[in-house]
Design an enzyme around this catalytic site. Structure first.
Site, PDB file in Angstrom:
ATOM      1  N   GLY A  85     -51.186  31.100 -55.723  1.00  0.00           N
ATOM      2  CA  GLY A  85     -51.122  29.918 -54.862  1.00  0.00           C
ATOM      3  C   GLY A  85     -50.311  28.820 -55.526  1.00  0.00           C
ATOM      4  N   ALA A  86     -50.315  27.653 -54.922  1.00  0.00           N
ATOM      5  CA  ALA A  86     -49.645  26.492 -55.523  1.00  0.00           C
ATOM      6  C   ALA A  86     -50.260  25.226 -54.945  1.00  0.00           C
ATOM      7  CB  ALA A  86     -48.148  26.514 -55.238  1.00  0.00           C
ATOM      8  N   GLY A 128     -52.034  24.421 -61.028  1.00  0.00           N
ATOM      9  CA  GLY A 128     -53.021  24.015 -62.006  1.00  0.00           C
ATOM     10  C   GLY A 128     -54.201  23.277 -61.420  1.00  0.00           C
ATOM     11  N   GLY A 129     -54.178  23.102 -60.083  1.00  0.00           N
ATOM     12  CA  GLY A 129     -55.317  22.445 -59.441  1.00  0.00           C
ATOM     13  C   GLY A 129     -56.621  23.182 -59.728  1.00  0.00           C
ATOM     14  N   GLY A 130     -56.488  24.520 -59.891  1.00  0.00           N
ATOM     15  CA  GLY A 130     -57.676  25.330 -60.175  1.00  0.00           C
ATOM     16  C   GLY A 130     -57.928  25.520 -61.657  1.00  0.00           C
ATOM     17  N   GLU A 187     -51.658  31.616 -65.586  1.00  0.00           N
ATOM     18  CA  GLU A 187     -50.818  31.876 -64.411  1.00  0.00           C
ATOM     19  C   GLU A 187     -49.356  31.874 -64.783  1.00  0.00           C
ATOM     20  OE1 GLU A 187     -52.174  28.696 -61.922  1.00  0.00           O
ATOM     21  OE2 GLU A 187     -53.468  30.014 -60.738  1.00  0.00           O
TER      22      GLU A 187
HETATM   23  O1  DER Z   1     -54.693  26.340 -59.885  1.00  0.00           O
HETATM   24  C1  DER Z   1     -53.765  26.880 -59.275  1.00  0.00           C
HETATM   25  O2  DER Z   1     -52.614  26.986 -59.733  1.00  0.00           O
HETATM   26  C2  DER Z   1     -54.011  27.379 -57.883  1.00  0.00           C
HETATM   27  O3  DER Z   1     -53.154  28.440 -57.563  1.00  0.00           O
HETATM   28  C3  DER Z   1     -53.736  26.211 -56.957  1.00  0.00           C
HETATM   29  O4  DER Z   1     -52.466  25.762 -57.247  1.00  0.00           O
HETATM   30  C4  DER Z   1     -53.826  26.571 -55.485  1.00  0.00           C
HETATM   31  O5  DER Z   1     -55.166  26.604 -55.170  1.00  0.00           O
HETATM   32  P1  DER Z   1     -55.633  26.728 -53.642  1.00  0.00           P
HETATM   33  O6  DER Z   1     -55.063  28.026 -53.142  1.00  0.00           O
HETATM   34  O7  DER Z   1     -57.140  26.761 -53.743  1.00  0.00           O
HETATM   35  O8  DER Z   1     -55.109  25.537 -52.899  1.00  0.00           O
END
Ligand code: DER
Length: 231
Positions: A85-86, A98-100, A106
């Site tokens: 994801g992003a 990096g939100g997660g 990654e």
């Molecule tokens: O942490 C991450 O890089 C995840 O991929 C984040 O960027 C996307 O998280 P989501 O699919 O819950 O929006």
């Protein structure tokens, strides 16, 4: 929910790009979790022979629970495809991730892959990166010094604002690699290449969440279930 419908649609379409025998990097986050579920179903239905390298402990647990064959990056060696994801993507397919809290592993897995395919929804489509806070993974050792060096770097970079926060505050988040994350609220990043280089020069900085020139294909899922693939 409508947002989840878009994430699911993108995740489901991304699995169509997987071929029997592939060595895959499995991303982290809620969209990637849908992808792991759809991949596991397809692998079972079609008896696909896949080797999967997860980008987080969370993704590893999910993949194993669903019967996917999981291995380490060292065991797998070169990967054919990473699906992840992003948090943001710009017109050049540069990303903030990096939100997660998983952007270190990654980025390592994506860098070891022939292709990186990103699964998103329209909320992440931006003209310029930076509205989403930039995650920076840092060592715990010398944190205060690292913080001040990050601030000094940001002072020299073309960004709209310069506010940094330790993720989790006084109960800091600890990543799978045992590090902390500092989120930089920059508003807009006009020179992501220069910023990425300047940040990674700081000794206590492990990795930043800018993924530049790594993503070749973006799959965007919409609330109505429609999907757009851009390459
Ligand atoms: O942490 C991450 O890089 C995840 O991929 C984040 O960027 C996307 O998280 P989501 O699919 O819950 O929006």
């Amino acid at each position: 929910s409508p947002a989840e419908a878009g994430k699911f649609a993108a995740a489901r379409r991304s699995v169509d790009f997987v071929e029997d025998g592939m060595r895959l990097g499995l991303g982290t986050g809620s969209t990637a979790a849908w992808m792991v579920r759809c991949l596991a179903k397809r692998a079972r239905d079609e008896q696909l022979d896949l080797l999967c390298v997860p980008t987080s402990e969370a993704t590893e647990r999910l993949a194993r629970a669903l019967g996917l064959t999981v291995t380490t990056l060292d065991e797998a060696g070169h990967l054919d495809l990473t699906i992840d994801g992003a948090d943001e993507f710009d017109p050049s397919f540069n990303l903030i991730k990096g939100g997660g809290g998983a952007h270190l592993r990654e980025k390592i897995v994506a860098a070891a892959s022939q292709e990186m395919l990103v699964i998103t929804d329209p909320s992440k489509d931006v003209a310029a990166l930076g509205a989403f806070p930039l995650p920076i993974e840092v060592l715990r050792f010398g944190l205060a010094s690292t913080r001040s060096q990050i601030e000094a770097v940001l002072a020299e970079e073309p960004v709209a604002k310069r506010e940094i926060r330790l993720r989790g505050g006084n109960d800091p988040l600890v990543t799978d690699e045992g590090n902390f994350i500092i989120d930089a609220h920059l508003g807009r990043i006009d020179d992501p290449e220069a910023l990425a280089v300047a940040l990674n020069k700081i000794p206590g900085v492990v990795e930043n969440g800018l993924f530049l020139g790594m993503c070749r294909t973006i799959v965007i899922g919409r609330e109505d279930g429609s999907v757009e693939t851009r390459t």
